[in-house]
Motif scaffolding. Structure first.
Motif, PDB file in Angstrom:
ATOM      1  N   ARG A 133       0.848  -1.189   0.000  1.00 45.97           N
ATOM      2  CA  ARG A 133       0.000   0.000   0.000  1.00 45.97           C
ATOM      3  C   ARG A 133       0.888   1.246   0.000  1.00 45.97           C
ATOM      4  NH1 ARG A 133      -4.433  -1.278  -2.000  1.00 45.97           N
ATOM      5  NH2 ARG A 133      -5.447   0.552  -1.044  1.00 45.97           N
ATOM      6  N   TYR A 134       0.341   2.355  -0.507  1.00 43.41           N
ATOM      7  CA  TYR A 134       1.143   3.553  -0.719  1.00 43.41           C
ATOM      8  C   TYR A 134       0.421   4.782  -0.173  1.00 43.41           C
ATOM      9  CZ  TYR A 134       3.651   0.393  -3.770  1.00 43.41           C
ATOM     10  OH  TYR A 134       4.367  -0.676  -4.250  1.00 43.41           O
ATOM     11  N   HIS A 135       1.228   5.747   0.289  1.00 38.54           N
ATOM     12  CA  HIS A 135       0.699   6.992   0.851  1.00 38.54           C
ATOM     13  C   HIS A 135       1.487   8.154   0.256  1.00 38.54           C
ATOM     14  CE1 HIS A 135       1.076  10.220   4.001  1.00 38.54           C
ATOM     15  NE2 HIS A 135      -0.225  10.174   3.855  1.00 38.54           N
ATOM     16  N   LEU A 136       0.775   9.168  -0.241  1.00 35.14           N
ATOM     17  CA  LEU A 136       1.411  10.319  -0.878  1.00 35.14           C
ATOM     18  C   LEU A 136       1.176  11.565  -0.030  1.00 35.14           C
ATOM     19  CD1 LEU A 136       2.848  11.650  -3.318  1.00 35.14           C
ATOM     20  CD2 LEU A 136       0.575  11.955  -4.347  1.00 35.14           C
ATOM     21  N   LEU A 137       2.224  12.380   0.120  1.00 34.71           N
ATOM     22  CA  LEU A 137       2.122  13.654   0.833  1.00 34.71           C
ATOM     23  C   LEU A 137       2.841  14.721   0.025  1.00 34.71           C
ATOM     24  CD1 LEU A 137       1.182  15.080   3.464  1.00 34.71           C
ATOM     25  CD2 LEU A 137       3.461  14.636   4.381  1.00 34.71           C
ATOM     26  N   THR A 138       2.216  15.904  -0.076  1.00 35.69           N
ATOM     27  CA  THR A 138       2.833  17.046  -0.744  1.00 35.69           C
ATOM     28  C   THR A 138       2.765  18.256   0.193  1.00 35.69           C
ATOM     29  OG1 THR A 138       0.774  17.824  -1.777  1.00 35.69           O
ATOM     30  CG2 THR A 138       2.059  16.156  -2.978  1.00 35.69           C
ATOM     31  N   GLN A 139       3.298  19.369  -0.254  1.00 35.06           N
ATOM     32  CA  GLN A 139       3.254  20.586   0.549  1.00 35.06           C
ATOM     33  C   GLN A 139       1.826  21.081   0.754  1.00 35.06           C
ATOM     34  OE1 GLN A 139       5.577  22.083   2.174  1.00 35.06           O
ATOM     35  NE2 GLN A 139       7.561  21.955   1.161  1.00 35.06           N
ATOM     36  N   PHE A 141      -0.693  19.324   1.779  1.00 39.69           N
ATOM     37  CA  PHE A 141      -1.353  18.622   2.896  1.00 39.69           C
ATOM     38  C   PHE A 141      -2.823  18.351   2.553  1.00 39.69           C
ATOM     39  CE2 PHE A 141       1.428  19.607   6.858  1.00 39.69           C
ATOM     40  CZ  PHE A 141       2.515  19.051   6.210  1.00 39.69           C
ATOM     41  N   GLU A 142      -3.065  17.887   1.332  1.00 40.40           N
ATOM     42  CA  GLU A 142      -4.434  17.658   0.883  1.00 40.40           C
ATOM     43  C   GLU A 142      -5.054  16.455   1.588  1.00 40.40           C
ATOM     44  OE1 GLU A 142      -5.188  18.835  -3.519  1.00 40.40           O
ATOM     45  OE2 GLU A 142      -3.236  17.883  -3.477  1.00 40.40           O
ATOM     46  N   SER A 143      -6.314  16.583   1.937  1.00 43.75           N
ATOM     47  CA  SER A 143      -7.009  15.498   2.639  1.00 43.75           C
ATOM     48  C   SER A 143      -7.189  14.274   1.745  1.00 43.75           C
ATOM     49  CB  SER A 143      -8.372  15.990   3.127  1.00 43.75           C
ATOM     50  OG  SER A 143      -9.158  16.473   2.046  1.00 43.75           O
ATOM     51  N   ARG A 144      -7.254  14.472   0.429  1.00 47.63           N
ATOM     52  CA  ARG A 144      -7.460  13.324  -0.462  1.00 47.63           C
ATOM     53  C   ARG A 144      -6.249  12.405  -0.507  1.00 47.63           C
ATOM     54  NH1 ARG A 144      -5.809  14.314  -6.086  1.00 47.63           N
ATOM     55  NH2 ARG A 144      -4.573  16.228  -6.185  1.00 47.63           N
ATOM     56  N   SER A 166       1.989  26.685  -1.032  1.00 51.08           N
ATOM     57  CA  SER A 166       2.036  26.244   0.363  1.00 51.08           C
ATOM     58  C   SER A 166       3.450  25.805   0.728  1.00 51.08           C
ATOM     59  CB  SER A 166       1.058  25.083   0.591  1.00 51.08           C
ATOM     60  OG  SER A 166      -0.258  25.480   0.298  1.00 51.08           O
ATOM     61  N   VAL A 167       3.860  26.149   1.933  1.00 49.87           N
ATOM     62  CA  VAL A 167       5.200  25.795   2.412  1.00 49.87           C
ATOM     63  C   VAL A 167       5.082  25.319   3.860  1.00 49.87           C
ATOM     64  CG1 VAL A 167       7.555  26.572   2.803  1.00 49.87           C
ATOM     65  CG2 VAL A 167       6.233  27.555   0.927  1.00 49.87           C
ATOM     66  N   HIS A 168       5.662  24.155   4.143  1.00 52.99           N
ATOM     67  CA  HIS A 168       5.695  23.641   5.506  1.00 52.99           C
ATOM     68  C   HIS A 168       7.131  23.289   5.873  1.00 52.99           C
ATOM     69  CE1 HIS A 168       1.449  22.937   4.385  1.00 52.99           C
ATOM     70  NE2 HIS A 168       1.216  23.190   5.659  1.00 52.99           N
ATOM     71  N   HIS A 171      10.067  19.403   9.863  1.00 57.19           N
ATOM     72  CA  HIS A 171       9.558  18.630  10.992  1.00 57.19           C
ATOM     73  C   HIS A 171       8.037  18.507  10.946  1.00 57.19           C
ATOM     74  CE1 HIS A 171       9.241  22.799  12.511  1.00 57.19           C
ATOM     75  NE2 HIS A 171       8.237  22.357  13.229  1.00 57.19           N
ATOM     76  N   GLU A 172       7.338  19.510  10.375  1.00 53.98           N
ATOM     77  CA  GLU A 172       5.886  19.408  10.226  1.00 53.98           C
ATOM     78  C   GLU A 172       5.530  18.311   9.221  1.00 53.98           C
ATOM     79  OE1 GLU A 172       4.397  23.971  10.960  1.00 53.98           O
ATOM     80  OE2 GLU A 172       5.192  23.473   8.992  1.00 53.98           O
ATOM     81  N   ILE A 173       6.310  18.217   8.159  1.00 52.18           N
ATOM     82  CA  ILE A 173       6.063  17.193   7.137  1.00 52.18           C
ATOM     83  C   ILE A 173       6.306  15.800   7.705  1.00 52.18           C
ATOM     84  CG2 ILE A 173       6.852  16.336   4.898  1.00 52.18           C
ATOM     85  CD1 ILE A 173       7.647  19.320   4.308  1.00 52.18           C
ATOM     86  N   LEU A 174       7.412  15.647   8.433  1.00 51.12           N
ATOM     87  CA  LEU A 174       7.714  14.344   9.036  1.00 51.12           C
ATOM     88  C   LEU A 174       6.623  13.924  10.017  1.00 51.12           C
ATOM     89  CD1 LEU A 174      11.565  14.631   9.640  1.00 51.12           C
ATOM     90  CD2 LEU A 174      10.399  13.088   8.055  1.00 51.12           C
ATOM     91  N   ASN A 175       6.169  14.858  10.826  1.00 55.18           N
ATOM     92  CA  ASN A 175       5.104  14.539  11.776  1.00 55.18           C
ATOM     93  C   ASN A 175       3.832  14.129  11.054  1.00 55.18           C
ATOM     94  OD1 ASN A 175       6.763  15.114  13.953  1.00 55.18           O
ATOM     95  ND2 ASN A 175       6.075  17.240  14.118  1.00 55.18           N
ATOM     96  N   ARG A 176       3.550  14.786   9.936  1.00 59.92           N
ATOM     97  CA  ARG A 176       2.347  14.450   9.160  1.00 59.92           C
ATOM     98  C   ARG A 176       2.464  13.042   8.592  1.00 59.92           C
ATOM     99  NH1 ARG A 176      -1.743  18.193   7.855  1.00 59.92           N
ATOM    100  NH2 ARG A 176      -3.317  17.129   6.610  1.00 59.92           N
TER     101      ARG A 176
END
Length: 684
Positions: A133-139, A141-144, A166-168, A171-176
């Protein structure tokens, strides 16, 4: 080099080599007797044939044994571990972060850095099993994206990733990512980060050790480290009249070590070019320039500043919007009669529209439409008026308090305490002069051509003393010879309070006939309206004040519109007190001028700009981050080489080791072929 097996239990199948061995030991072929008439040469021929037959049988046997062994090895899936890597039998969840901020639009070795990141994200997915299974995250932070996907869904989502404002922080990205993986009940979790390691997005002090998740960071390095940006701009003039000359201050920054010269800077107002300049900026420095233009008519002035600077272009444009009104509304609240002194001040210029009302006839509902409210000569401030003006000040209004000759100190204390100002604690009747003026304060800007030397100062014969509350901060604008205050400014909430400690009665003070009287009250009115422009930051300014209250009753709907970008949404609006607030959230993605329209009527303009956090292209090197993580004891972050050509193979080997089962299959086929050749061409 040690070799491990993914399925070592299949090695028991190597016992199958006993089958060709048994066949070799027990040859079950029947022999035929052949009679020869002459056996003279038979013994010699028979010896030679037996030797060739024995060699052939041994080679065939060896080929069959090796064929079986390599087939068994292939099913056991041997591999050479790379570091701590090793295949995982259970299902995995693979989380991939793609940095799609504006800094990723610079050129890399194969297109933009964002294109490289997307290609590597696809390679990561291909390196794992389709059942994972795969999970995608971008700057964004879209709920989809906050769900686990199949590989095909993940690959499709990667293709849809676009640059964002958007800029994060890292450490915020890692926590997400960590929070997202906690919801997935799988045996193995893998985290990948595809980013350019921009320094402005990494706060090293916020990185902490994590014992549950291992993070693979894949740096992407661009080909340029230069950039010039329009950092900000502002207008010093508090209130702008039609026909006035406007000075727009612009600050540019140079993020390279090379000096830049003759950078063309253009200003357009309402779509028409109004000014142009050229700017020189030293390396790693900044430069400010003033662009002047004349406001031809009232209404909204939508400014667009632009430079030409490649390859990073998102910060080459800056938007600013400000209103120009026909009049400035002043309300004077008096006890009774007429206020000749202030009437004379504001009647000299039609730009100032003064209204006057007695304290017993105040329409509290209409107070918000006035730019400046003057409480002139009131002996007592009623509780209703005190509450209404206190709320108005906290929401951004401006009030000037001139006490009466017989001020009720209790009512004044109640009101002034509500607006965070020193209250009137007593009075004295000694003759005293003002001896100090804070000419650096904006109230006295343009009042004096030069600093006065021996100016005749105002005097008072009766004055009120202020309470000594050190917790209340304020600015002493005019002070007496003994250090007491004649005029003081306080900031309260979003508004301002100007407090005089003497009345305007000619028997108590000569200020109403002094040369400073007119310019001070004109400046008070001008400073009450801050038309210096609005320039909001996308992603940062999410709750924005609306200077008027919007009626949300019935079917009246507000729209936020940008025709150039074909943008039209119904924003959330909250009414708090007598003001409204526009709730933006993450709905605005593009810079520009946005019009707030209510009931098919334009009521306010807002300028939105991209966050300049991405303007500085300086990055951390892998060595710098490695040194930091080692010193901080963070062992869960590893740095992978992003420039590998066959990235899919590189990821596969990093996670699974060097797989050997294909080589085993190939060798098994080779030995089958050798057996066939031996049987066909080697004579017994």
């Amino acid at each position: 080099m040690p070799i491990s097996f993914l399925f070592p239990e299949f090695l028991f199948a190597s016992l199958l080599i006993s089958i060709p061995i048994l066949i070799h030991l027990f040859n079950f072929r029947r022999f035929k007797k052949i009679y020869f008439t002459n056996v003279k040469f038979l013994k010699e021929l028979q010896t030679e044939t037996q030797q060739r037959s024995k060699l052939k049988h041994l080679l065939v046997l060896l080929a069959r044994i090796l064929t079986i062994l390599f087939l068994v090895f292939a099913f056991s899936q041997p591999f050479i571990p790379v570091g701590n890597a090793g295949p995982v039998v259970q299902q995995r969840i693979v989380s991939v972060f793609i940095d799609n901020s504006f800094s990723m639009e610079q050129e890399g070795n194969n297109g933009t850095l964002l294109d490289e990141a997307k290609a590597k994200a696809e390679a990561i997915a291909q390196a794992y099993s389709p059942s994972d299974r795969y999970h995608l995250l971008t700057q964004d932070f879209e709920s989809r994206h906050q769900r686990n996907m199949s590989r095909d869904e993940f690959l499709e989502a990667v293709q849809e990733v676009k640059p964002t404002a958007s800029v994060h922080m890292l450490h915020e990205i890692l926590n997400r990512q960590k929070e997202a993986l906690q919801d997935f009940e799988v045996a193995a979790r893998k985290i990948y980060m595809l980013t350019d390691l921009q320094k402005t997005g990494i706060d090293l002090t916020q990185l902490n050790a994590d014992t549950l998740n291992h993070i693979n960071m894949i740096p992407l390095v661009g080909q340029t480290f230069r950039n010039i940006s329009i950092d900000t701009c502002w207008i010093n003039t508090p209130a702008i009249q039609p026909g006035a000359r406007v000075e727009l201050n612009v600050r540019l920054k140079n993020f390279s070590e090379t000096d830049e010269s003759q950078i063309p800077l253009k200003l357009s107002v309402n779509g028409s070019q109004r000014a142009i300049s050229s700017v020189d900026i030293s390396g790693n420095g900044e430069s400010e320039v003033v662009l002047s233009f004349t406001v031809n008519e009232s209404g909204w002035q939508n400014c667009q500043l632009s430079i030409s600077d490649h390859p990073i272009t998102f910060d080459d444009t800056y938007y600013l919007s400000f209103p120009v009104s026909e009049v400035l509304n002043v309300l004077t609240i008096i006890s009774s009669g007429d206020n000749q002194n202030l009437n004379a001040v504001y009647s000299t210029d039609p730009y100032y529209k003064q209204s006057q009302t007695e304290v017993t006839k105040v329409d509290y509902g209409s107070l918000s439409k006035y730019d400046l409210i003057i409480l002139q000569g009131l002996d007592m401030i009623p509780s209703g008026l005190s509450a209404s003006i206190s709320e108005l000040v906290k929401q951004g209004g401006t009030v000037c308090v001139v006490p009466g000759t017989k001020a009720d100190l209790g009512s004044y204390q109640s009101f002034l305490s509500n607006v965070d100002a020193n209250y009137l604690s007593g009075s004295d009747t000694q003759y005293v002069k003002v001896n100090a003026i804070d000419i650096r304060n904006e109230l006295f800007k343009d009042v004096f051509e030069k600093a006065p030397d021996n100016i005749e100062m105002p005097w008072t014969k009766k004055r009120y003393l202020l309470s000594l509350n050190t917790r209340i901060s304020g600015e002493n604008l005019m002070t007496y010879t003994d250090g007491q205050v004649f005029l003081k400014k306080f900031n309260s909430g979003n508004g301002k309070v100007y407090l005089f400690t003497s009345s305007l009665s000619a028997s108590e003070s000569n200020f109403s006939s002094h040369a400073l009287f007119v310019p001070v009250f004109l400046r008070l009115a001008l400073l009450s309206r801050q038309d210096g422009g609005n320039a909001n930051i996308i992603g940062r300014d999410r709750s924005i004040s609306i200077p008027i209250q919007i009626d949300l009753q019935g079917d009246k709907v507000a729209h936020l519109i940008n025709k150039e970008n074909q943008f039209d949404i119904i924003p959330e609006i909250k009414n708090i007190g007598r003001r409204s607030f526009l709730e933006i959230y993450d709905q605005i993605k593009d810079a520009g001028i946005y019009e707030l329209n209510h009931n098919e009527k334009a009521i306010w303009n807002y300028a939105f700009n991209f966050d300049r956090k991405e303007s500085d292209p300086k990055i951390y090197t892998i060595e710098e981050l490695k040194n930091f993580t080692e010193q901080a004891g963070i062992t869960q972050i590893s740095f992978m080489e992003g420039g590998v050509k066959n990235f899919e193979k590189f990821i596969s080997e990093s996670e699974k080791g060097i797989s050997l089962w294909k080589i085993c299959i190939l060798l098994a086929l080779v030995f089958i072929g050798i057996e066939v050749l031996l049987l066909k061409f080697m004579k017994s």
